[in-house]
Design a protein around this motif. Structure first.
Motif, PDB file in Angstrom:
ATOM      1  N   VAL A  39       0.821  -1.223   0.000  1.00  0.00           N
ATOM      2  CA  VAL A  39       0.000   0.000   0.000  1.00  0.00           C
ATOM      3  C   VAL A  39       0.854   1.273   0.000  1.00  0.00           C
ATOM      4  CG1 VAL A  39      -1.968  -1.119   1.093  1.00  0.00           C
ATOM      5  CG2 VAL A  39      -0.233  -0.029   2.527  1.00  0.00           C
ATOM      6  N   VAL A  40       2.048   1.203   0.585  1.00  0.00           N
ATOM      7  CA  VAL A  40       2.897   2.400   0.647  1.00  0.00           C
ATOM      8  C   VAL A  40       3.853   2.473  -0.542  1.00  0.00           C
ATOM      9  CG1 VAL A  40       4.562   3.676   2.067  1.00  0.00           C
ATOM     10  CG2 VAL A  40       2.701   2.448   3.155  1.00  0.00           C
ATOM     11  N   GLY A  41       4.201   1.301  -1.095  1.00  0.00           N
ATOM     12  CA  GLY A  41       5.022   1.312  -2.288  1.00  0.00           C
ATOM     13  C   GLY A  41       6.500   1.105  -2.065  1.00  0.00           C
ATOM     14  N   TRP A  42       6.865   0.488  -0.924  1.00  0.00           N
ATOM     15  CA  TRP A  42       8.274   0.165  -0.659  1.00  0.00           C
ATOM     16  C   TRP A  42       8.364  -1.333  -0.373  1.00  0.00           C
ATOM     17  CZ3 TRP A  42       7.728   5.400  -0.236  1.00  0.00           C
ATOM     18  CH2 TRP A  42       8.855   6.182  -0.524  1.00  0.00           C
ATOM     19  N   ASP A  43       9.547  -1.883  -0.567  1.00  0.00           N
ATOM     20  CA  ASP A  43       9.745  -3.294  -0.273  1.00  0.00           C
ATOM     21  C   ASP A  43       9.483  -3.557   1.210  1.00  0.00           C
ATOM     22  OD1 ASP A  43      11.453  -5.752   0.557  1.00  0.00           O
ATOM     23  OD2 ASP A  43      11.420  -5.854  -1.639  1.00  0.00           O
ATOM     24  N   TRP A  44       8.709  -4.571   1.504  1.00  0.00           N
ATOM     25  CA  TRP A  44       8.318  -4.854   2.886  1.00  0.00           C
ATOM     26  C   TRP A  44       9.515  -5.139   3.783  1.00  0.00           C
ATOM     27  CZ3 TRP A  44       9.514  -9.368   5.401  1.00  0.00           C
ATOM     28  CH2 TRP A  44       9.951 -10.429   4.611  1.00  0.00           C
ATOM     29  N   SER A  45      10.614  -5.651   3.194  1.00  0.00           N
ATOM     30  CA  SER A  45      11.784  -5.978   4.004  1.00  0.00           C
ATOM     31  C   SER A  45      12.398  -4.716   4.621  1.00  0.00           C
ATOM     32  CB  SER A  45      12.833  -6.719   3.173  1.00  0.00           C
ATOM     33  OG  SER A  45      13.314  -5.912   2.110  1.00  0.00           O
ATOM     34  N   LEU A  46      12.258  -3.578   3.958  1.00  0.00           N
ATOM     35  CA  LEU A  46      12.760  -2.327   4.526  1.00  0.00           C
ATOM     36  C   LEU A  46      12.000  -1.987   5.806  1.00  0.00           C
ATOM     37  CD1 LEU A  46      14.381   0.292   4.539  1.00  0.00           C
ATOM     38  CD2 LEU A  46      12.677   1.262   2.975  1.00  0.00           C
ATOM     39  N   PHE A  47      10.665  -2.148   5.775  1.00  0.00           N
ATOM     40  CA  PHE A  47       9.864  -1.865   6.965  1.00  0.00           C
ATOM     41  C   PHE A  47      10.215  -2.825   8.101  1.00  0.00           C
ATOM     42  CE2 PHE A  47       6.829  -0.353   3.575  1.00  0.00           C
ATOM     43  CZ  PHE A  47       7.124   0.978   3.778  1.00  0.00           C
ATOM     44  N   SER A  48      10.525  -4.070   7.746  1.00  0.00           N
ATOM     45  CA  SER A  48      10.931  -5.033   8.764  1.00  0.00           C
ATOM     46  C   SER A  48      12.204  -4.570   9.458  1.00  0.00           C
ATOM     47  CB  SER A  48      11.144  -6.406   8.117  1.00  0.00           C
ATOM     48  OG  SER A  48      11.639  -7.330   9.068  1.00  0.00           O
ATOM     49  N   LYS A  49      13.175  -4.127   8.681  1.00  0.00           N
ATOM     50  CA  LYS A  49      14.441  -3.661   9.253  1.00  0.00           C
ATOM     51  C   LYS A  49      14.234  -2.394  10.086  1.00  0.00           C
ATOM     52  CE  LYS A  49      17.271  -5.638   5.562  1.00  0.00           C
ATOM     53  NZ  LYS A  49      18.153  -5.352   4.402  1.00  0.00           N
ATOM     54  N   MET A  50      13.362  -1.515   9.637  1.00  0.00           N
ATOM     55  CA  MET A  50      13.097  -0.283  10.383  1.00  0.00           C
ATOM     56  C   MET A  50      12.429  -0.591  11.722  1.00  0.00           C
ATOM     57  SD  MET A  50      11.833   2.137   7.202  1.00  0.00           S
ATOM     58  CE  MET A  50      11.407   3.578   8.204  1.00  0.00           C
ATOM     59  N   GLU A  51      11.481  -1.520  11.716  1.00  0.00           N
ATOM     60  CA  GLU A  51      10.772  -1.861  12.957  1.00  0.00           C
ATOM     61  C   GLU A  51      11.659  -2.645  13.922  1.00  0.00           C
ATOM     62  OE1 GLU A  51       6.977  -3.645  12.393  1.00  0.00           O
ATOM     63  OE2 GLU A  51       6.263  -2.080  11.016  1.00  0.00           O
ATOM     64  N   ASN A  52      12.677  -3.297  13.406  1.00  0.00           N
ATOM     65  CA  ASN A  52      13.608  -4.046  14.266  1.00  0.00           C
ATOM     66  C   ASN A  52      14.795  -3.203  14.700  1.00  0.00           C
ATOM     67  OD1 ASN A  52      12.184  -6.484  14.268  1.00  0.00           O
ATOM     68  ND2 ASN A  52      13.074  -7.095  12.307  1.00  0.00           N
ATOM     69  N   GLY A  53      14.849  -1.953  14.240  1.00  0.00           N
ATOM     70  CA  GLY A  53      15.940  -1.077  14.623  1.00  0.00           C
ATOM     71  C   GLY A  53      17.223  -1.315  13.863  1.00  0.00           C
ATOM     72  N   GLU A  54      17.165  -2.097  12.773  1.00  0.00           N
ATOM     73  CA  GLU A  54      18.370  -2.382  12.001  1.00  0.00           C
ATOM     74  C   GLU A  54      18.756  -1.216  11.104  1.00  0.00           C
ATOM     75  OE1 GLU A  54      18.058  -6.079   9.910  1.00  0.00           O
ATOM     76  OE2 GLU A  54      16.972  -7.035  11.553  1.00  0.00           O
ATOM     77  N   THR A  55      17.778  -0.436  10.684  1.00  0.00           N
ATOM     78  CA  THR A  55      18.017   0.740   9.858  1.00  0.00           C
ATOM     79  C   THR A  55      16.933   1.761  10.152  1.00  0.00           C
ATOM     80  OG1 THR A  55      18.338   1.565   7.602  1.00  0.00           O
ATOM     81  CG2 THR A  55      16.672  -0.133   7.909  1.00  0.00           C
ATOM     82  N   LEU A  56      17.226   3.029   9.853  1.00  0.00           N
ATOM     83  CA  LEU A  56      16.230   4.092  10.059  1.00  0.00           C
ATOM     84  C   LEU A  56      15.468   4.409   8.787  1.00  0.00           C
ATOM     85  CD1 LEU A  56      18.269   6.571  12.280  1.00  0.00           C
ATOM     86  CD2 LEU A  56      16.415   5.069  13.009  1.00  0.00           C
ATOM     87  N   GLY A  57      15.959   3.908   7.640  1.00  0.00           N
ATOM     88  CA  GLY A  57      15.330   4.290   6.387  1.00  0.00           C
ATOM     89  C   GLY A  57      15.705   5.716   6.024  1.00  0.00           C
ATOM     90  N   GLY A  58      15.115   6.212   4.961  1.00  0.00           N
ATOM     91  CA  GLY A  58      15.391   7.577   4.518  1.00  0.00           C
ATOM     92  C   GLY A  58      14.203   8.483   4.734  1.00  0.00           C
ATOM     93  N   PRO A  59      14.384   9.802   4.544  1.00  0.00           N
ATOM     94  CA  PRO A  59      13.285  10.740   4.782  1.00  0.00           C
ATOM     95  C   PRO A  59      12.088  10.521   3.868  1.00  0.00           C
ATOM     96  CG  PRO A  59      15.136  11.822   3.687  1.00  0.00           C
ATOM     97  CD  PRO A  59      15.618  10.476   4.120  1.00  0.00           C
ATOM     98  N   GLU A  60      12.333  10.031   2.643  1.00  0.00           N
ATOM     99  CA  GLU A  60      11.217   9.840   1.718  1.00  0.00           C
ATOM    100  C   GLU A  60      10.239   8.775   2.221  1.00  0.00           C
ATOM    101  OE1 GLU A  60      14.408   9.618   0.875  1.00  0.00           O
ATOM    102  OE2 GLU A  60      14.743  11.444  -0.315  1.00  0.00           O
ATOM    103  N   VAL A  61      10.805   7.630   2.660  1.00  0.00           N
ATOM    104  CA  VAL A  61       9.922   6.567   3.131  1.00  0.00           C
ATOM    105  C   VAL A  61       9.232   6.968   4.436  1.00  0.00           C
ATOM    106  CG1 VAL A  61      11.719   5.331   4.407  1.00  0.00           C
ATOM    107  CG2 VAL A  61       9.740   4.083   3.595  1.00  0.00           C
ATOM    108  N   VAL A  62       9.924   7.708   5.291  1.00  0.00           N
ATOM    109  CA  VAL A  62       9.315   8.142   6.551  1.00  0.00           C
ATOM    110  C   VAL A  62       8.165   9.116   6.280  1.00  0.00           C
ATOM    111  CG1 VAL A  62       9.723   9.323   8.749  1.00  0.00           C
ATOM    112  CG2 VAL A  62      11.455   7.765   7.829  1.00  0.00           C
ATOM    113  N   LYS A  63       8.357  10.027   5.339  1.00  0.00           N
ATOM    114  CA  LYS A  63       7.284  10.955   4.978  1.00  0.00           C
ATOM    115  C   LYS A  63       6.087  10.208   4.397  1.00  0.00           C
ATOM    116  CE  LYS A  63      10.322  14.898   4.063  1.00  0.00           C
ATOM    117  NZ  LYS A  63      10.902  15.783   3.007  1.00  0.00           N
ATOM    118  N   ALA A  64       6.373   9.167   3.597  1.00  0.00           N
ATOM    119  CA  ALA A  64       5.287   8.373   3.016  1.00  0.00           C
ATOM    120  C   ALA A  64       4.495   7.665   4.114  1.00  0.00           C
ATOM    121  CB  ALA A  64       5.860   7.359   2.031  1.00  0.00           C
ATOM    122  N   LEU A  65       5.187   7.177   5.141  1.00  0.00           N
ATOM    123  CA  LEU A  65       4.506   6.525   6.256  1.00  0.00           C
ATOM    124  C   LEU A  65       3.683   7.534   7.054  1.00  0.00           C
ATOM    125  CD1 LEU A  65       7.324   4.104   7.468  1.00  0.00           C
ATOM    126  CD2 LEU A  65       5.129   3.442   6.453  1.00  0.00           C
TER     127      LEU A  65
END
Length: 280
Positions: A39-65
């Motif tokens: 629904v957001v348009g990013w690979d789900w594995s990125l969200f998994s890493k963000m929720e596990n604290g492995e990465t913060l992601g970038g500003p674009e994906v955070v703004k989309a969320l």
């Protein structure tokens, strides 16, 4: 919807706070990671890493969320706090990071590498990759360094002066396009009202601080402290006499440097030279 905890800069674990909010928001929607990715348009594995604290992601994906969840600015604020979290850095640098975040003015001399506040992600990735970082940890360290750029933004941003040796501008990144991007970034950031960039040419000859990375920081209490750094370690200098001696040397270097306007022209010529060289 349950009440949200206040967003402040005082959280002792901002990365965990960010990841916790991401998990909570997704749980409230009853979404799987794969569905969120759809629904957001990013690979789900990125969200998994963000929720596990492995990465913060970038500003674009955070703004989309933020847009998807209807939380304008909340996640982006948490993301910025997490990026600025000094606990991401090695223990020896945490004292410096705290001083940097509280400073009302900063001035730096760079003999062979650009200061972190002026580095692009590609430059930071190259420099940090020389050490023991790799994989996800390298990505995290690059994001953390990039997040420090927010320090120079906004109405209350501290004044920042960087004096860089010509050596810095002659020591290029391996990839030409990335080096061009770095030079363009220097030109752009140098246009900010609170940022001053000066260049010391080789023709200035030998001078004090020739091989010493130093950052001076002035906190709100009016005193000045210095941070000395090598490729292996860093040290906070707070003793007044020692700081004064370093400042005298810095002032001497500043007198030898090109004016900010001429420094800008020099960086632009360096960019033109890099652009005209044939690709390899």
């Amino acid at each position: 919807m349950p009440a949200r905890r206040a967003v402040t800069g005082r959280s002792q674990e901002p990365r965990k706070r960010f990841a916790e909010e991401l998990r909570s928001l997704r749980a409230e929607r009853g979404l799987t990671l794969r569905k969120l990715g759809d629904v957001v348009g990013w690979d789900w594995s990125l969200f998994s890493k963000m929720e596990n604290g492995e990465t913060l992601g970038g500003p674009e994906v955070v703004k989309a969320l933020d847009q998807y969840y209807g939380t304008p600015g909340l996640l982006l604020t948490l993301w910025e706090l997490a990026l600025a979290d000094p606990t991401q850095f090695k223990e020896q640098y945490r004292r410096y990071m705290t001083l940097e975040s509280e400073a009302i003015s900063l001035w730096h001399y760079a003999p062979y590498l650009l200061p972190g506040l002026l580095q692009t992600k590609a430059y930071a990735h190259t420099v940090l990759g020389w050490g023991s970082f790799e994989g996800e940890e390298l990505t995290r360290q690059v994001e953390a360094r990039w997040g420090r750029h927010a320090l120079l933004e906004g109405e209350d941003a501290p004044s920042f002066r960087a004096i860089i040796s010509e050596t810095v501008l002659r020591t290029r990144l391996p990839v030409r396009a990335e080096w061009q991007e770095q030079l363009e970034h220097l030109i752009t950031i140098g246009e900010r009202r609170n940022v001053t960039i000066q260049v010391v040419l080789h023709s200035a000859g030998l001078y004090a601080l020739g091989n010493t990375h130093v950052m001076f920081l002035k906190p709100t209490d009016g005193r000045t402290v210095a941070w000395l750094e090598t490729s292996h370690s860093g040290q906070v200098v707070e003793e007044t006499a020692a700081v004064n001696r370093l400042q005298l040397r810095y002032d001497f270097v500043r007198d030898l440097a090109l004016s900010p306007a001429d420094s800008r022209k020099f960086i632009m010529r360096t960019l033109e030279e890099a652009s005209c060289e044939p690709s390899t």
